[in-house]
Design a protein around this motif. Sequence first.
Motif, PDB file in Angstrom:
ATOM      1  N   PRO A  82      34.300  19.268  34.608  1.00  0.00           N
ATOM      2  CA  PRO A  82      33.941  19.107  33.190  1.00  0.00           C
ATOM      3  C   PRO A  82      32.921  18.002  32.950  1.00  0.00           C
ATOM      4  O   PRO A  82      32.118  18.079  32.010  1.00  0.00           O
ATOM      5  N   THR A 127      36.559  25.887  33.640  1.00  0.00           N
ATOM      6  CA  THR A 127      37.731  25.584  34.460  1.00  0.00           C
ATOM      7  C   THR A 127      37.449  25.875  35.937  1.00  0.00           C
ATOM      8  O   THR A 127      36.493  26.589  36.279  1.00  0.00           O
ATOM      9  N   TRP A 128      38.321  25.352  36.777  1.00  0.00           N
ATOM     10  CA  TRP A 128      38.199  25.576  38.213  1.00  0.00           C
ATOM     11  C   TRP A 128      38.337  27.058  38.550  1.00  0.00           C
ATOM     12  O   TRP A 128      37.590  27.592  39.369  1.00  0.00           O
ATOM     13  N   ASP A 129      39.286  27.734  37.907  1.00  0.00           N
ATOM     14  CA  ASP A 129      39.476  29.160  38.166  1.00  0.00           C
ATOM     15  C   ASP A 129      38.237  29.962  37.768  1.00  0.00           C
ATOM     16  O   ASP A 129      37.859  30.922  38.457  1.00  0.00           O
ATOM     17  N   GLU A 130      37.620  29.589  36.658  1.00  0.00           N
ATOM     18  CA  GLU A 130      36.388  30.270  36.240  1.00  0.00           C
ATOM     19  C   GLU A 130      35.269  30.034  37.251  1.00  0.00           C
ATOM     20  O   GLU A 130      34.519  30.951  37.590  1.00  0.00           O
ATOM     21  N   TYR A 131      35.185  28.795  37.706  1.00  0.00           N
ATOM     22  CA  TYR A 131      34.164  28.480  38.714  1.00  0.00           C
ATOM     23  C   TYR A 131      34.372  29.307  39.981  1.00  0.00           C
ATOM     24  O   TYR A 131      33.428  29.878  40.532  1.00  0.00           O
ATOM     25  N   ARG A 161      37.766  34.120  27.468  1.00  0.00           N
ATOM     26  CA  ARG A 161      38.377  32.914  26.926  1.00  0.00           C
ATOM     27  C   ARG A 161      38.919  33.154  25.508  1.00  0.00           C
ATOM     28  O   ARG A 161      38.337  33.903  24.732  1.00  0.00           O
ATOM     29  N   LYS A 221      37.841  19.831  41.423  1.00  0.00           N
ATOM     30  CA  LYS A 221      38.875  20.628  40.757  1.00  0.00           C
ATOM     31  C   LYS A 221      39.638  19.801  39.726  1.00  0.00           C
ATOM     32  O   LYS A 221      39.917  20.278  38.608  1.00  0.00           O
TER      33      LYS A 221
END
Length: 477
Positions: free
Chosen positions: A148, A330-334, A322, A143
């Motif tokens: 990235p 991003t973590w939220d997207e993942y 986006r 996270k």
Amino acid sequence: MWEVVASAVAVIAIICSLRQWRNPKCNGVLPPGSMGLPFIGESLELLVSSYSLDLHPFIKNRVQRYGTIFRTSLVGRSVVVSTNPELNQLITRQEGSLVELEYLDSFSKLMNLEGENKINKLGLIHKHMRGITLNHLGADRIKKSLLPQIEQYVNKTLREWSHQPSVEVKRAASVMTFDFSAKYLFGYDAEKSPVNMSEKLSNTMKALMSFPINIPGTTYHKCLKDREEVLVMLRNITEERLASLDKHDRTGDLLDQAINIKGDNDQKLFSSEFTVNMLYALSFVSFDSISSSLSLTIKLLADHPPVLQELTAEHEAILKKRENPNAILTWDEYKSMTFTLQVINETLRLGFIVPGLLRKVVKDIEYKGYTIPAGWTVILANPALHLDPNTYKDPLAFNPWRWKDIDQDVMSKNFMPFGGGIRPCAGADYSKAFLATFLHVLVTKYRWKKVKGGNIVRNPILGFVDGIHVNFSEKRD
């Protein structure tokens, strides 16, 4: 006359030995099964490849014949194989009491885990390796900084693949995942290294189920030579790092943490050689899992266009939300990749990253009228749970949508792609994140098609091994 008597005695001795082999001593009733031939046991049947996503015939045939618990002998060991979820949970929860960690002899020797302190070494390795690995590959690190880095490396790799006529995915993915992990964890630079560590580890994988006989010309002998070359390389990396510590030049990676761990007396807990063997073991166990799952995912997506279509739609939707479509993942997207996780779970269910967990019995285990004697090895064949039709309807079908309706409690007891009990794989979150990131880059930036291969060819250790060759090309607006 004496020759006749000697021959008769020899025959009687052989018969008695065979009878003793086939009917081992037990303070109770052994599970049903066969011990096969002395020393060899039934190992040869286990080594035969199968051509299906179904359970390996060695296990499936015996479950049909004997039930969910049976005895056998593999590579000179007396073994009980369990596909029984209740017994498997009992054993994993009783580690340190009824059972302890165990490996095949070939693996133990390759990891340099022999001698009187073998079990202590194994336990120490797992205790500290797990903590260190979670610190660098766990969800918090993914996270904060790792996601990235994975995306950047996957972008670089797929760009290189797109410039080739075709890529054998399993082999190429093994190199990708190892080179990235080794660089991240202990500073290995594949482009500058005099030893191709991924190639050496690939050769080593072939020796896992071989008899540990060190004779020139054997697979095991070649494997030991490859292992020594890798160890020399790891020693050089470790020694250079130790020397740089005096100059206060630290990278903060896994190797830094390993060589600075201290015990109760404020002394370094790991010797240099122990650290080297730990790095080798970590490299070894992390080398094949992601690449096997990735190659199987590519094969299954190629064979199931509706799954690929929905997977692509999910990732394109992420880009549309986006402000900058070229921003990093991003973590939220993942965490929003619901269908992607279903695809990954379904691949892991069919792919058996962990074909079985080995435990050594330290106290007789009594279960439903059977006794598993102390000193025997138990193989917990958890993949059988993944193909149970009572849990998964049409279990051999690739159906990611099934995961929408699976109860979490059922899932926790019947889905163990990364092991279970007190020793689940510390790299589980990392493996899923790497697979999801790869799929994100693949379906949003590349077109691809299968060129050849991709047939299911499975053996008990290496999993999905047949080469699928794929042509990749960048999408153009």
